[in-house]
Design an enzyme around this catalytic site. Structure first.
Site: not given
Length: 821
Positions: A413, A490, A514
């Site tokens: 990420k 996210s 997330s």
């Protein structure tokens, strides 16, 4: 430094290939009729000794002991394999080149039309010296240099850097070359060590071994100094098995290599050989006419020709074609981009065939959807999906060790530090202001040390302040399990990479959900770890009281392997054994809240209650409903969570938001505007309520595992009001684990039908006591496998979760053998 004689010193690779009369070619390169000296499977790391030709040649006396001794080098520092090569092999100076190459290596499965990717993982100096030569009237200034009739060779010593630490001793980072200003003077001019291989190549077809000097489509003597440790050279395979080789080691080289040679010196290198099948190669790079380099930051197309101007033209053509194949860029726009933004560099002008290479910055295309594996461009059922990765490579970062995660590819990420790369945090203005990280975040380093490699840095929602998965700057990554729907965020990029088969593991974060939300929406396994169980150093924060590291995978076995490797036995002694049989399963109580189900859409609620009934019938499993007052009202819990999260988010990023008024999209900007208004009294009251919720959740977890739908339903359709409408109901479910600092596992066990769309996955979350992370994954695997045998639908069987390219992606099979579920 230690002299690395054959068979002595460190060997990183799984295989070791020494250099000697039986394993090298001198003056000629391998061809199809040559027998390999080693056979390896794709992905194998091989440590290879290379020998510089300096000191071995006829005009230097063909006696390395005498030649180097004349320059003050003791016999112990002269390589034994260099002595043996001169003694036992012969070359014809009139017809053969000077170079010594080690190989060839047969790479299983490589066929003409494929690409062989050679990644340089390590380059250790074998000796503390090297030679720079200007001989035979060659170089960029023939007739001018050398000034007299004699050849000129300069021996350059490599000495320890004054500022080097002990860990760098003997490595390129710990050494520097020194030259005097005049013959016999004090060495005062520094030459930094930037080791690389001047020759990397594959065998040519036929039975005529090519001369070692001119480079060509086979690679060979390309002399591109940019291809240092961490870089990859992609070579068009010309014969079965590729028959790869390496040689012409350098300590350093300036672009152009103007004197004839650079700082030529022997290296021990570790390389990895990977095969890129033709279909994937075409999608990633187009039809290559010759070698293509790739570094952390650049794509490096090449052009070669005896005429330097034509070499430049060939390089430009190759660059235009590459941008078209990889990104869909039309030729005239690619030509304009190259003219405005790309440097074309002279690789060398001394190898009969001159070379030019371009440096195309990958970050310039961060907003562009890739055409190859790892992205989906467009969908018949919705708006075009955006890209998954901001930066990717083959691999982007190699493993630093060997262990239980060998062969697994990780999508990181874009919040974690990856050495040599900037962090973008989903916001172009953030990326623009960032400097490359000087080291990996511990969460990244742990995976690399256990044998995993990084395939790319994957997109995130802006500053991780969303669970939708949409990003107004980069687009919305695809959801392969439900192509019409958002991917969830996210951690949208890592989840999409895993679901599409472009990665085995998504390294992600979970503040409010997330990890769990994208796992639920895409039919994946997702673990939010116990708060503070994994070091968050090198991670862009959002709300530190709730921020955690987590992982997303396609199967429970891979998730358990990752969690075990990183958490290092953090599971308590009460954890059930990994392979408990049907009659010896430890008993477990699953607690569910009827009050929470009021926030779940009807189809998902029905599927969830049916699943509970099946689980209740399993041996050793007790399912009980909680009283309505066992947990605080979900709306109150979320209100407290949202206020504390907002206050911490503003402390983390308020100054950036103030300084970049137009940097954020509407939804996230609105959240920061609300965060700005949180008062200290509001935050204090919210923290008190958050503590009350945490105590209530932990009381339930004292003797049970809390079970609930991960999300209120399947993923909402992209670009519809439903995306924001489901945000609050989703966070009312996911915030409970965050408030309690507890681990939560989303298990892909439900499938529901979306009207006018089709089947879509929904995860079920198991929330355990803090510290019970590994036990939770084992329990999820046990329940998932038992549910499957009693008729529960499994979203991994959905056709939508296996897009056409996933079946051909080399990484899709790497985790299947690990599956414990």
């Amino acid at each position: 430094m230690i002299v690395l004689q054959p068979g002595s010193g460190p060997v990183r690779g799984a295989q070791y290939l020494p250099s000697g009369p039986g394993t090298v070619r001198w003056g000629r390169l391998p061809c199809a009729s040559d027998e390999p000296v080693l056979r390896v499977a794709p992905g194998t790391e091989v440590t290879i000794d290379t020998v510089s030709h300096e000191g071995l040649l006829d005009d230097q006396g063909s006696d390395p002991v005498s030649y180097f001794g004349g320059h003050g080098v003791p016999r112990a520092e002269v390589l034994d394999d260099a002595v043996e090569i001169v003694r036992e092999l012969r070359r014809d100076p009139a017809h053969d080149g000077p170079h010594v190459v080690t190989g060839p290596v047969h790479v299983e499965g490589a066929e003409p039309g494929d690409l062989l990717s050679v990644t340089l993982l390590e380059a250790l100096p074998r000796v503390p010296y090297g030679v720079v030569s200007n001989r035979h009237g060659r170089g960029a200034l023939p007739g001018e240099m050398p000034a007299g009739p004699d050849n000129v060779s300069v021996l350059v010593r490599a000495v320890p850097r004054a500022d080097a630490d002990q860990a760098a001793a003997g490595t390129a980072a710990g050494l520097v070359g020194l030259l005097p200003l005049v013959d016999g003077g004090e060495p005062v001019v520094e030459v930094p060590l930037r080791p690389f291989l001047g020759i990397m190549g594959v065998a040519v077809a036929g039975d005529v071994p090519p001369h070692s000097v001119p480079p060509g489509p086979h690679g060979g003597n390309i002399d591109i100094s940019l291809l240092q440790v961490g870089s990859t050279l992609h070579l068009p395979v010309q014969v079965p098995g590729a028959l790869a080789y390496v040689g012409d080691p350098h300590f350093a080289q300036g672009d152009g290599e103007v004197a004839l040679t650079a700082w030529e010196a022997s290296l021990r290198v570790t390389v990895r050989f990977d095969v890129v099948p033709r279909e994937r190669a075409l999608a990633e790079f187009g039809e290559l006419a010759g070698p293509l380099g790739e570094t952390v930051e650049h794509l490096v197309p090449t052009g070669m020709d005896p005429d330097l101007d034509e070499a430049l033209r060939r390089c430009v053509r190759q660059a235009v074609a590459l941008l078209g194949a990889r990104y869909g860029m039309t030729p005239h726009l690619a030509y304009a981009y190259l003219s405005a933004a790309t440097d074309f560099r002279v690789s060398q002008v001394v190898d009969l065939v001159t070379g030019v290479h371009a440096t195309i910055r990958k970050d310039d295309f961060a907003r562009v959807a890739r055409r190859g594996p790892g992205s989906v461009v467009g969908s018949a059922s919705g708006p075009a999906a955006g890209p998954v990765f901001r930066v990717e490579g083959s691999p982007l970062v190699a493993p630093t060790g060997r262990g239980p995660l060998d062969g697994l590819g990780v999508a990181v990420k874009d919040l974690f530090d990856v050495a040599g790369h900037r962090v973008g945090a989903g916001v172009p203005a953030w990326l623009d202001a960032a400097a490359p990280a000087d080291r990996h975040a511990p969460a990244v380093a742990d995976l690399l040390a256990a044998g995993a490699h990084v395939v790319g840095i994957a997109h995130t929602d802006e500053l991780a302040y969303s669970v939708a998965g949409a990003n107004p700057h980069h687009g919305t990554p695809p959801n392969p399990a439900a192509p019409w729907a958002v991917p969830g965020g996210s951690s949208s990029g890592p989840a999409s990479a895993v679901a599409s088969g472009a990665a085995d593991v998504g390294l992600a974060t979970d503040t409010a959900g997330s990890v769990r939300v994208p796992a639920s929406y895409q039919g994946l396994w997702g673990l939010r770890t116990t708060h503070d169980a994994v070091d968050r150093t090198g991670l862009v924060p959002l709300a530190p009281s709730f921020d955690t590291v987590g992982w997303i995978t396609r199967d429970a076995g891979t998730l358990l392997a990752v969690a075990s490797a990183v958490l290092a036995g953090a599971a308590p002694a009460t954890a059930p054994p990994p392979a408990a049989g049907p009659d010896d399963d430890p008993s477990v109580t699953l607690a569910w809240s009827p009050a929470l189900l009021a926030h779940v859409e009807p189809t998902t609620r029905a599927a969830f209650t049916a699943l509970l009934a099946r689980w209740a019938a399993l041996p050793g499993v007790r399912v009980r409903a909680l009283a309505d007052d066992a947990l605080p009202d979900p709306a109150d819990a979320f209100a407290a969570f949202r206020t504390v999260q907002a206050a911490e988010a503003w402390r983390s990023h308020g100054s950036f938001v103030d300084a970049h008024a137009d940097a954020l999209g509407t939804a996230v900007a609105r959240r920061f505007a609300a965060a700005r208004r949180v008062t200290p009294d509001e935050e204090a009251a919210a923290r008190a309520e958050a503590d009350r919720v945490a105590r209530a959740v932990r009381a339930v977890l004292a003797d049970a595992v809390l079970v609930l739908p991960t999300t209120p339903g399947p993923a909402p359709r992209r670009a519809t009001p439903e995306v924001e409408e489901v945000r609050v109901p989703t966070l009312e479910l996911t915030c409970l684990a965050a408030l309690a600092g507890a681990p939560a596992l989303s298990v892909p066990v439900l499938v529901v039908t979306v009207p006018e769309a089709g089947p879509a996955p929904v995860g079920v979350s198991l929330v355990g006591r803090p510290g019970d992370d590994l036990a939770l994954v084992r329990l999820g695997a046990r329940l998932d496998s038992r549910a499957a045998t009693t008729g529960a639908s499994n979203p991994r069987n959905l056709a939508a979760t296996t897009p056409p390219y996933a079946a051909n992606a080399s990484r899709t099979t790497t985790s299947e053998h690990r599956g414990a579920s």
